[in-house]
Design an enzyme around this catalytic site. Structure first.
Site, short mmCIF file in Angstrom:
data_model
loop_
_atom_site.label_atom_id
_atom_site.label_comp_id
_atom_site.label_asym_id
_atom_site.label_seq_id
_atom_site.Cartn_x
_atom_site.Cartn_y
_atom_site.Cartn_z
N SER A 162 0.79 -1.23 0.00
CA SER A 162 0.00 0.00 0.00
C SER A 162 0.82 1.28 0.00
CB SER A 162 -0.94 0.00 1.21
OG SER A 162 -0.20 -0.03 2.42
N HIS A 179 -5.72 -3.59 -1.43
CA HIS A 179 -5.49 -2.57 -2.45
C HIS A 179 -5.50 -3.16 -3.85
CE1 HIS A 179 -4.64 0.84 0.22
NE2 HIS A 179 -4.16 -0.07 1.03
N LYS A 236 -12.63 -0.31 1.03
CA LYS A 236 -11.92 0.48 0.02
C LYS A 236 -12.75 0.51 -1.27
CE LYS A 236 -7.33 0.04 2.07
NZ LYS A 236 -7.77 -0.47 3.38
#
Length: 427
Positions: free
Chosen positions: A214, A242, A273
């Site tokens: 990340s 991610h 996310k």
């Protein structure tokens, strides 16, 4: 005996009690004062080192354009994990409202007591289907998923082999298990093989890596990792926080991107996310593992169930993604537009092709000052410094979203150029 003598007889023990209480209270105040002094000293060290992390206040919905307390006008947001722009998508929001109306605000319970609704089971089925794995278990966050996995799966006769730059939640989760621990150099397949050879006497071995790291946006060499794991009889785990939703042709993640979905055995990821951005994490993998986690994983057993509105939002975000990969596919060109424009302007951008595009600056105070100046120009970014990243590697981590337009990206680049010139970073 007169009343006067009775009172006199009582006075001494009462005075002793009062004095003892005062003394105890004084010691308590002294302990608090000592702790306060230690804490204030530590806080001052953070401030003087330029690594203080303030919290800006957003006064609007999350999105590519936001309102920020103390700043006037429209602010471009280039530091959210809202990769697909679904955090405030109308259909996602409405799904949350419907779940709130039909299933309530929360469960007031953990899952195994009276905290499992049909919404939870439906989402778990969809996530298992999405990742093409046998089963899924939901957690309050992916931090919890990482904290709850390793101590259940691995015992003292086992070994875990972890990339040295894995996320803090992975590191903390590994600390909770009793397996032998081997840390290999970042994305170094040669060092991983050496650790696999060293750990061959172990009952079970698990290679653990972020799919995408990340802080730098670099992608783990999963093809090589899986090849080594197969050669030495180890399992492979990846954290896909991610990557889920936008990496790979269908957004399944780095294992799909690199063609190793059938060779990665366990995946942890997040709902917080790309998949709506509210909260929640999960593990997908073999059914016996998921069933064992339901029986023994402490974050699952001792944390309240995900609230129905959060589950409803995530389910709808996942449905949108499974129906079409158009949103995810739009990110590649936008990411390259930002990276190439910044490189041409003279900035150093870490990573390769991921929407995480760290602008490397080195100095913590410089990263903080530049981020503040960017906000004055209408662009919201944040400086990252120690302990989030190693000392001397401070940066401004820019994150591209599918919701950003080309005009948004160009405006962000121009603000970086103006700010970079002010601070002598570019000419």
């Amino acid at each position: 005996m007169s009343l006067r003598w009775v009172v006199r007889g009582l006075r001494t023990p009462i005075q002793c009690v009062v004095q003892a209480t005062v003394s105890s209270t004084s010691r308590g105040y002294a302990a608090i004062a000592a702790a306060r002094s230690v804490l204030e000293s530590e806080l001052e060290t953070i401030r003087s080192g330029g690594t203080w992390k303030g919290e800006r206040i957003i006064t609007s919905k999350q999105g590519s354009h936001i309102s920020v307390d103390g700043s006037s006008g429209d602010i471009l947001n280039f530091c959210a994990n809202n990769y697909l722009g679904l955090s405030s998508h109308p259909e996602v929001v409405q799904a949350g409202i419907r779940a709130l109306q039909t299933h309530g605000a929360g469960l007031s319970s953990v899952r195994f007591i009276c905290g499992t609704q049909d919404l939870h089971k439906d989402l778990e089925r969809k996530l298992a289907q999405f990742h093409e794995r046998e089963d899924c278990i939901l957690y309050a966050s992916c931090f919890d998923a990482n904290a709850g996995l390793f101590e259940v799966l691995l015992g003292p006769d086992d070994a875990v082999l972890s990339d040295e730059l894995n996320h803090a939640s992975i590191i903390d989760g590994i600390r909770l298990c009793r397996a032998r621990r081997f840390r290999y150099r970042h994305m170094d397949l040669g060092d991983l093989e050496a650790k696999l050879q060293e750990s061959q006497s172990s009952r079970l071995r698990l290679v653990v890596t972020d799919g995408v790291f990340s802080m730098d946006g670099d992608v783990a060499p999963l093809q090589g990792i899986c090849k080594l794991a197969e050669q030495y009889g180890a399992m492979v785990f990846i954290d896909e926080c991610h990557a889920t939703g936008f990496m790979g042709p269908r957004g399944r993640g780095t294992d799909e991107l690199l063609g190793v979905m059938d060779k990665v055995h366990i995946v942890n990821s997040t709902l917080g996310k790309a998949l709506g951005g509210a909260a929640g994490g999960y593990t997908v993998g073999p059914r016996p593992l998921i069933e064992l986690l339901r029986q023994r994983s402490r974050p699952y057993l001792f944390s309240n169930s995900l609230p129905p509105p959060v589950v409803g939002c995530a389910a709808r975000a996942l449905e949108l993604l499974m129906a079409s990969n158009e949103i995810a596919q739009s990110m590649s060109a936008k990411t390259m537009r930002f990276r190439s424009s910044m490189a041409q302007a003279g900035f150093t951008i870490s990573g390769s092709s991921h929407p995480i595009s760290p602008v490397m600056l080195g100095d913590a105070r410089l990263a903080s000052l530049m981020a503040d100046d960017m906000l004055k120009l209408g662009v919201y970014v944040i400086g990252f410094s120690y302990p989030v990243v190693p000392k001397g590697k401070a940066r401004i981590r820019v994150q591209i979203s599918a919701a950003h337009t080309n005009q948004d990206i160009d405006r962000c680049v121009e603000a970086f150029i103006q700010t970079g010139r002010k601070h002598g970073v570019v000419s």
